[in-house]
Scaffold this active site. Sequence first.
Site, PDB file in Angstrom:
ATOM      1  N   PHE A  80     -17.445 -26.920  -3.319  1.00 28.93           N
ATOM      2  CA  PHE A  80     -18.536 -27.398  -3.759  1.00 28.93           C
ATOM      3  C   PHE A  80     -19.637 -27.297  -2.539  1.00 28.93           C
ATOM      4  CE2 PHE A  80     -16.972 -30.658  -7.306  1.00 28.93           C
ATOM      5  CZ  PHE A  80     -16.803 -29.425  -8.101  1.00 28.93           C
ATOM      6  N   LYS A 113      -1.831 -23.698  -7.513  1.00 28.75           N
ATOM      7  CA  LYS A 113      -2.580 -24.751  -7.795  1.00 28.75           C
ATOM      8  C   LYS A 113      -1.929 -24.891  -9.443  1.00 28.75           C
ATOM      9  CE  LYS A 113      -6.721 -24.983  -5.278  1.00 28.75           C
ATOM     10  NZ  LYS A 113      -6.640 -23.381  -4.381  1.00 28.75           N
ATOM     11  N   HIS A 161      -7.996 -18.958  -4.671  1.00 27.58           N
ATOM     12  CA  HIS A 161      -8.411 -20.264  -4.757  1.00 27.58           C
ATOM     13  C   HIS A 161      -7.817 -20.820  -6.166  1.00 27.58           C
ATOM     14  CE1 HIS A 161     -10.664 -23.764  -4.000  1.00 27.58           C
ATOM     15  NE2 HIS A 161     -11.479 -23.541  -4.964  1.00 27.58           N
ATOM     16  N   CYS A 171     -13.478 -28.219  -0.916  1.00 26.37           N
ATOM     17  CA  CYS A 171     -12.214 -27.541  -1.095  1.00 26.37           C
ATOM     18  C   CYS A 171     -12.041 -26.260  -0.069  1.00 26.37           C
ATOM     19  CB  CYS A 171     -12.033 -26.890  -2.600  1.00 26.37           C
ATOM     20  SG  CYS A 171     -12.443 -28.127  -3.649  1.00 26.37           S
ATOM     21  N   HIS A 180      -5.044 -29.426  -7.677  1.00 27.43           N
ATOM     22  CA  HIS A 180      -6.002 -29.067  -6.617  1.00 27.43           C
ATOM     23  C   HIS A 180      -6.176 -29.993  -5.609  1.00 27.43           C
ATOM     24  CE1 HIS A 180      -9.308 -27.515  -4.360  1.00 27.43           C
ATOM     25  NE2 HIS A 180     -10.103 -27.302  -5.488  1.00 27.43           N
ATOM     26  N   GLU A 199     -13.913 -15.366  -8.935  1.00 28.35           N
ATOM     27  CA  GLU A 199     -12.866 -15.155  -8.025  1.00 28.35           C
ATOM     28  C   GLU A 199     -12.443 -13.666  -8.281  1.00 28.35           C
ATOM     29  OE1 GLU A 199      -9.464 -16.515  -5.022  1.00 28.35           O
ATOM     30  OE2 GLU A 199      -9.725 -17.994  -6.803  1.00 28.35           O
TER      31      GLU A 199
END
Length: 419
Positions: free
Chosen positions: A405, A341, A309, A169, A346, A320
């Site tokens: 990831f 998002k 994010h 991502c 996403h 975050e």
Amino acid sequence: MTDHWTDRRVVITGLGVVSPLGVGMDAVWQNLLAGQCGVDRISLFDPERFDTQIAAEVKAFNAVPAFPSPKDERRSDRFTKFGILAGHQALQDSGLDLSRADRDEIGVFIGSGIGGLHTTEEQHKILLERGPGRLSPFMIPMLILNMASGLFSMFYKLRGPNVATCSACATASHAIGEAWRTIKMGDAKVMFAGGTEATITPLGIGGFCAMKAMSTRNAEPKRASRPFDTDRDGFVMGEGAGVVVLEELDHAKARGARIYCEIAGYGNTADAHHMTAPSPGGEGAARCMRMALRSAGLNPEQISYINAHGTATPHGDICETEAIKTVFGNYARRLPVSSTKGATGHMLGAAGAVEMAICAKAIQTGVVPPTINLDNPDPQCDLDYVPHTAREMKVEAIVNNSFGFGGHNASIVARKLVG
């Protein structure tokens, strides 16, 4: 041209976006500020057997005009079509006249987190049902994730640096950050940079369902992606592409280009912690933001807005938030932070570039986008997330976060051009 690489300045002069909120930056921006949501029941295949039956699909697009011929378009995977179309839009938006440009000094960094999953599934079915002799000779070039970057350079005869980043991502933000470095180093004057993704397939949805990573709010698709909300239950898969045109400032000024903003800094760190979970307290994300601020030469208090994010995963949103508090201290509570998002889902490897384009528009227009579906803020997510409604404000500098990831972190600092 200066001899010292750090003196070269890099600006954004073009934006291209293919997303569940629309095709083209103008449509996406208008729908985003209006609080629209691109999530709905999956239509690309029958999702009845899956725990998650919703996604944010790109509903209607025509990529053929961005390709040399309809045949070239047919020989491309869905993710490649998205990437080529977004790059084509960015080129048009930039006003760059390639017929007068030195194409040896124009490069392309368009990445993807997963690549041609549609092609992989289609060809695997053919292999099982009809045998290896019926596989397409275009299977491999259609599925490999570098092909959007490669084909865009071929179609537009761009012979500068060419790389396809792949960092889950964080892919698109790494592409933009590394393109920024490429121009700063003097290896290109112009770079097309971003990411593209198309993973709404049975295998893609099924795999993330097996991880228990996605929302199962199937009865309320528009309310399913809920960043920072106490009722969030995972992310919603999106698809699409974002490409921005980065340009050396003197080159942009010489051709009279419209400039959205300046890319001022870039951070790139690793959590070195876990395959999928962020490091405790968002430690890796905090180091990444600090690196980006340091390279930009800005203090935390000089940032006007953070595009988070913010995927709506239970653990990720908290980490975050903690990272932002670590970096920005007491100022964090006065700093607007939003996640787009909730509207787009996403978009995995495309997310960072779509969100970079959104940040560029925020700087240009003085409006920051909202976090939709934030009805009941998580007590552990206690910052100003611009709930529900876009906000007019002075936007001098922003941070755009992307975390993937594998522990991949990317943060980009952009600011209004001065001087």
